[in-house]
Scaffold this active site. Structure first.
Site, PDB file in Angstrom:
ATOM      1  CG  LEU A  93      18.919  10.471  45.150  1.00  0.00           C
ATOM      2  CD1 LEU A  93      17.978   9.300  44.902  1.00  0.00           C
ATOM      3  CD2 LEU A  93      19.207  10.611  46.643  1.00  0.00           C
ATOM      4  CG  HIS A  98      20.347  15.633  55.484  1.00  0.00           C
ATOM      5  ND1 HIS A  98      20.648  14.558  54.670  1.00  0.00           N
ATOM      6  CD2 HIS A  98      20.207  15.131  56.735  1.00  0.00           C
ATOM      7  CE1 HIS A  98      20.697  13.465  55.406  1.00  0.00           C
ATOM      8  NE2 HIS A  98      20.432  13.784  56.659  1.00  0.00           N
ATOM      9  CG  ASP A 100      24.594  14.919  54.530  1.00  0.00           C
ATOM     10  OD1 ASP A 100      24.296  15.517  53.484  1.00  0.00           O
ATOM     11  OD2 ASP A 100      24.170  13.777  54.803  1.00  0.00           O
ATOM     12  CG  ASN A 129      12.426  19.889  49.218  1.00  0.00           C
ATOM     13  OD1 ASN A 129      12.283  20.674  50.150  1.00  0.00           O
ATOM     14  ND2 ASN A 129      12.460  18.574  49.388  1.00  0.00           N
ATOM     15  N   GLY A 177      10.444  16.027  43.308  1.00  0.00           N
ATOM     16  CA  GLY A 177      10.603  17.465  43.178  1.00  0.00           C
ATOM     17  C   GLY A 177       9.642  18.311  43.996  1.00  0.00           C
ATOM     18  CG  ASN A 183      21.900  18.518  50.282  1.00  0.00           C
ATOM     19  OD1 ASN A 183      21.111  18.190  49.390  1.00  0.00           O
ATOM     20  ND2 ASN A 183      22.188  17.709  51.288  1.00  0.00           N
ATOM     21  CD  GLU A 222      12.747  17.613  53.405  1.00  0.00           C
ATOM     22  OE1 GLU A 222      12.962  17.646  52.187  1.00  0.00           O
ATOM     23  OE2 GLU A 222      12.568  16.547  54.016  1.00  0.00           O
ATOM     24  CB  ILE A 229      28.450  17.378  44.180  1.00  0.00           C
ATOM     25  CG1 ILE A 229      26.941  17.500  44.431  1.00  0.00           C
ATOM     26  CG2 ILE A 229      28.955  18.614  43.459  1.00  0.00           C
ATOM     27  CD1 ILE A 229      26.090  17.606  43.189  1.00  0.00           C
TER      28      ILE A 229
HETATM   29  C1  GRF Z   1      13.775  15.302  50.477  1.00  0.00           C
HETATM   30  O1  GRF Z   1      13.434  14.590  51.610  1.00  0.00           O
HETATM   31  C2  GRF Z   1      15.107  15.963  50.678  1.00  0.00           C
HETATM   32  O2  GRF Z   1      15.326  16.365  51.982  1.00  0.00           O
HETATM   33  C3  GRF Z   1      16.049  14.865  50.326  1.00  0.00           C
HETATM   34  O3  GRF Z   1      15.443  14.201  49.237  1.00  0.00           O
HETATM   35  C4  GRF Z   1      14.028  14.380  49.286  1.00  0.00           C
HETATM   36  C5  GRF Z   1      13.591  14.965  47.974  1.00  0.00           C
HETATM   37  O4  GRF Z   1      12.206  15.041  47.832  1.00  0.00           O
HETATM   38  N1  GRF Z   1      17.377  15.369  50.117  1.00  0.00           N
HETATM   39  P1  GRF Z   1      11.559  15.855  46.638  1.00  0.00           P
HETATM   40  O5  GRF Z   1      12.106  15.275  45.340  1.00  0.00           O
HETATM   41  O6  GRF Z   1      11.926  17.300  46.792  1.00  0.00           O
HETATM   42  O7  GRF Z   1      10.084  15.630  46.739  1.00  0.00           O
END
Ligand code: GRF
Length: 207
Positions: free
Chosen positions: A91, A110, A151, A14, A12, A108, A181, A94
């Site tokens: 993961l 990526h 994607d 992000n 988490g 999303n 990100e 959807i």
């Molecule tokens: C990130 O690299 C994101 O781009 C991908 O999954 C990872 C998630 O990391 N879709 P986090 O859980 O946000 O640390």
């Protein structure tokens, strides 16, 4: 005020970037209504908890069939009445019914410059392994709307990141997170929350 659900499976970071950006005003006019995970041990749930954000776990493993899970998952999401769904390292595939119900309202993040190193099988470290194996000099991250493909939805924002000599997939993953990100995901949410994004002819346009 844009109401958001953030869907997570892992650490988490992000999600944390979004929480911090709302707190410091980088994202204006948005609020995280709920954090949803398929993994009860996801540290992301703890992050939500720490910030007083509603958080729940719903896992396909606890249902008899994928259809039963998909139904309940959609009902759960609907119950929060959100305007935007943010996939931040989620993961689980959807369900098509959810994609249809939330058209152009699911984004999303990526960890590559789409259309490179994306699609089925490219998740987590595999994305960065692919980039290193191909020897690209630039990689990066992409925020895109989610459509029926993997994607393939309209691209909102991208940011390039340099690949350096001696990079391992782990080192590159970290640099892509820090430099791309954690910046473009909050930025995309801010743009959406402030009415700056339109989708025209299958492409996202920033106004
Ligand atoms: C990130 O690299 C994101 O781009 C991908 O999954 C990872 C998630 O990391 N879709 P986090 O859980 O946000 O640390």
């Amino acid at each position: 005020m844009l109401k958001i659900a953030v869907l997570v499976s892992g650490g988490g970071t992000n999600l944390q970037a979004v929480i911090d950006a709302i707190a410091d005003g980088t994202i204006a006019n948005a609020k995280i209504e709920a954090v949803i995970s398929n993994n009860k041990n996801a540290y992301a749930l703890k992050r939500a908890e720490n910030h007083g954000i509603k958080n729940i776990c719903i896992s396909p493993k606890d249902f008899e069939s994928r259809e039963a899970f998909n139904r309940e998952f959609l009902l759960k999401l609907n119950s929060y009445q959100v305007d935007l769904v943010v996939l931040a390292g989620f993961l689980v595939v959807i369900p098509p019914e959810m994609i249809a119900a939330y058209k152009n309202r699911i984004i999303n993040i990526h960890p590559s410059l789409i259309p490179s190193f994306c699609g089925t099988g490219f998740y987590g470290l595999k994305v960065h392994e692919g980039a290193l194996a191909r020897g690209v000099k630039l990689t990066g991250a992409t925020v895109h709307f989610v459509d029926e493909g993997t994607d393939t939805g309209p691209i909102l924002l991208q940011k390039a990141v340099a690949v350096k000599e001696g990079d391992t997939p782990e080192i590159l993953q970290r640099r892509v997170m820090e430099e791309a990100e954690w910046k473009i995901l909050p930025e995309a949410i801010h743009l959406i929350a402030n009415g700056r994004i339109a989708v025209e002819d299958g492409k996202a346009v920033v106004r």
